[in-house]
Scaffold this motif. Structure first.
Motif, PDB file in Angstrom:
ATOM      1  N   GLN A  11      47.964  29.633  38.707  1.00 45.07           N
ATOM      2  CA  GLN A  11      48.096  28.811  37.500  1.00 45.07           C
ATOM      3  C   GLN A  11      47.012  29.151  36.487  1.00 45.07           C
ATOM      4  N   GLN A  12      45.797  29.375  36.968  1.00 45.72           N
ATOM      5  CA  GLN A  12      44.704  29.742  36.069  1.00 45.72           C
ATOM      6  C   GLN A  12      44.968  31.098  35.421  1.00 45.72           C
ATOM      7  N   LEU A  13      45.461  32.042  36.197  1.00 45.95           N
ATOM      8  CA  LEU A  13      45.796  33.355  35.641  1.00 45.95           C
ATOM      9  C   LEU A  13      46.860  33.240  34.560  1.00 45.95           C
ATOM     10  N   SER A  14      47.872  32.438  34.802  1.00 41.42           N
ATOM     11  CA  SER A  14      48.932  32.238  33.808  1.00 41.42           C
ATOM     12  C   SER A  14      48.388  31.590  32.544  1.00 41.42           C
ATOM     13  N   PHE A  15      47.529  30.582  32.722  1.00 40.03           N
ATOM     14  CA  PHE A  15      46.936  29.892  31.582  1.00 40.03           C
ATOM     15  C   PHE A  15      46.125  30.859  30.721  1.00 40.03           C
ATOM     16  N   TYR A  16      45.240  31.628  31.367  1.00 41.17           N
ATOM     17  CA  TYR A  16      44.393  32.551  30.613  1.00 41.17           C
ATOM     18  C   TYR A  16      45.164  33.750  30.078  1.00 41.17           C
ATOM     19  N   GLN A  17      46.228  34.115  30.742  1.00 45.41           N
ATOM     20  CA  GLN A  17      47.073  35.193  30.239  1.00 45.41           C
ATOM     21  C   GLN A  17      47.647  34.792  28.877  1.00 45.41           C
ATOM     22  N   ASP A  18      48.132  33.562  28.788  1.00 46.92           N
ATOM     23  CA  ASP A  18      48.681  33.067  27.523  1.00 46.92           C
ATOM     24  C   ASP A  18      47.576  32.866  26.486  1.00 46.92           C
ATOM     25  N   LEU A  19      46.465  32.291  26.903  1.00 40.02           N
ATOM     26  CA  LEU A  19      45.369  31.990  25.990  1.00 40.02           C
ATOM     27  C   LEU A  19      44.748  33.250  25.405  1.00 40.02           C
ATOM     28  N   LEU A  20      44.494  34.238  26.262  1.00 41.28           N
ATOM     29  CA  LEU A  20      43.805  35.456  25.836  1.00 41.28           C
ATOM     30  C   LEU A  20      44.756  36.572  25.410  1.00 41.28           C
ATOM     31  N   LYS A  21      46.038  36.371  25.631  1.00 37.03           N
ATOM     32  CA  LYS A  21      47.045  37.397  25.319  1.00 37.03           C
ATOM     33  C   LYS A  21      46.718  38.708  26.041  1.00 37.03           C
ATOM     34  N   LYS A  22      46.388  38.574  27.349  1.00 35.05           N
ATOM     35  CA  LYS A  22      46.067  39.738  28.175  1.00 35.05           C
ATOM     36  C   LYS A  22      47.004  39.800  29.365  1.00 35.05           C
ATOM     37  N   ASP A  23      47.221  40.999  29.826  1.00 32.97           N
ATOM     38  CA  ASP A  23      47.991  41.234  31.037  1.00 32.97           C
ATOM     39  C   ASP A  23      47.163  40.771  32.244  1.00 32.97           C
ATOM     40  N   VAL A  24      47.822  40.203  33.237  1.00 35.78           N
ATOM     41  CA  VAL A  24      47.126  39.720  34.427  1.00 35.78           C
ATOM     42  C   VAL A  24      46.362  40.853  35.111  1.00 35.78           C
ATOM     43  N   ASN A  25      46.953  42.028  35.185  1.00 35.08           N
ATOM     44  CA  ASN A  25      46.267  43.159  35.815  1.00 35.08           C
ATOM     45  C   ASN A  25      44.984  43.522  35.080  1.00 35.08           C
ATOM     46  N   THR A  26      45.003  43.435  33.768  1.00 32.78           N
ATOM     47  CA  THR A  26      43.804  43.703  32.971  1.00 32.78           C
ATOM     48  C   THR A  26      42.726  42.684  33.277  1.00 32.78           C
ATOM     49  N   MET A  27      43.113  41.414  33.338  1.00 36.49           N
ATOM     50  CA  MET A  27      42.139  40.360  33.638  1.00 36.49           C
ATOM     51  C   MET A  27      41.550  40.535  35.030  1.00 36.49           C
ATOM     52  N   LEU A  28      42.373  40.874  36.008  1.00 40.08           N
ATOM     53  CA  LEU A  28      41.882  41.080  37.364  1.00 40.08           C
ATOM     54  C   LEU A  28      40.950  42.290  37.419  1.00 40.08           C
ATOM     55  N   HIS A  29      41.307  43.348  36.726  1.00 38.75           N
ATOM     56  CA  HIS A  29      40.458  44.550  36.679  1.00 38.75           C
ATOM     57  C   HIS A  29      39.095  44.204  36.082  1.00 38.75           C
ATOM     58  N   GLU A  30      39.092  43.476  34.973  1.00 33.56           N
ATOM     59  CA  GLU A  30      37.836  43.076  34.338  1.00 33.56           C
ATOM     60  C   GLU A  30      37.014  42.175  35.254  1.00 33.56           C
ATOM     61  N   ALA A  31      37.691  41.270  35.956  1.00 32.93           N
ATOM     62  CA  ALA A  31      36.989  40.358  36.864  1.00 32.93           C
ATOM     63  C   ALA A  31      36.358  41.122  38.023  1.00 32.93           C
ATOM     64  N   PHE A  32      37.085  42.067  38.585  1.00 31.69           N
ATOM     65  CA  PHE A  32      36.527  42.863  39.678  1.00 31.69           C
ATOM     66  C   PHE A  32      35.363  43.720  39.205  1.00 31.69           C
ATOM     67  N   GLU A  33      35.474  44.305  38.016  1.00 34.47           N
ATOM     68  CA  GLU A  33      34.360  45.088  37.481  1.00 34.47           C
ATOM     69  C   GLU A  33      33.111  44.226  37.346  1.00 34.47           C
ATOM     70  N   GLN A  34      33.287  43.033  36.786  1.00 33.28           N
ATOM     71  CA  GLN A  34      32.154  42.124  36.614  1.00 33.28           C
ATOM     72  C   GLN A  34      31.576  41.715  37.967  1.00 33.28           C
ATOM     73  N   TYR A  35      32.431  41.462  38.938  1.00 36.90           N
ATOM     74  CA  TYR A  35      31.991  41.095  40.284  1.00 36.90           C
ATOM     75  C   TYR A  35      31.159  42.215  40.915  1.00 36.90           C
TER      76      TYR A  35
END
Length: 63
Positions: A11-35
């Motif tokens: 649900q959080q991924l869907s929310f931020y996908q709409d809010l940020l206009k980003k693909d879920v895979n992009t968000m996950l990639h960015e999150a893993f890089e930051q981690y």
């Protein structure tokens, strides 16, 4: 490799996908890089023998 995403995270991924206009895979990639950057920094701080990163330590070494 299996990655499981619970309903709350989905649900959080869907929310931020709409809010940020980003693909879920992009968000996950960015999150893993930051981690990984965060974990590398944390691990480096735990090693009292050196304050150099892997790249700094091996810079200029030809094998």
């Amino acid at each position: 490799m299996t990655i499981t995403i619970d309903d709350t995270l989905s649900q959080q991924l869907s929310f931020y996908q709409d809010l940020l206009k980003k693909d879920v895979n992009t968000m996950l990639h960015e999150a893993f890089e930051q981690y990984f950057v965060s974990e590398e920094k944390r691990l480096a701080e735990q090693d009292p023998l050196t304050n150099l990163s892997y790249d700094e330590f091996w810079d200029g070494v030809d094998l």
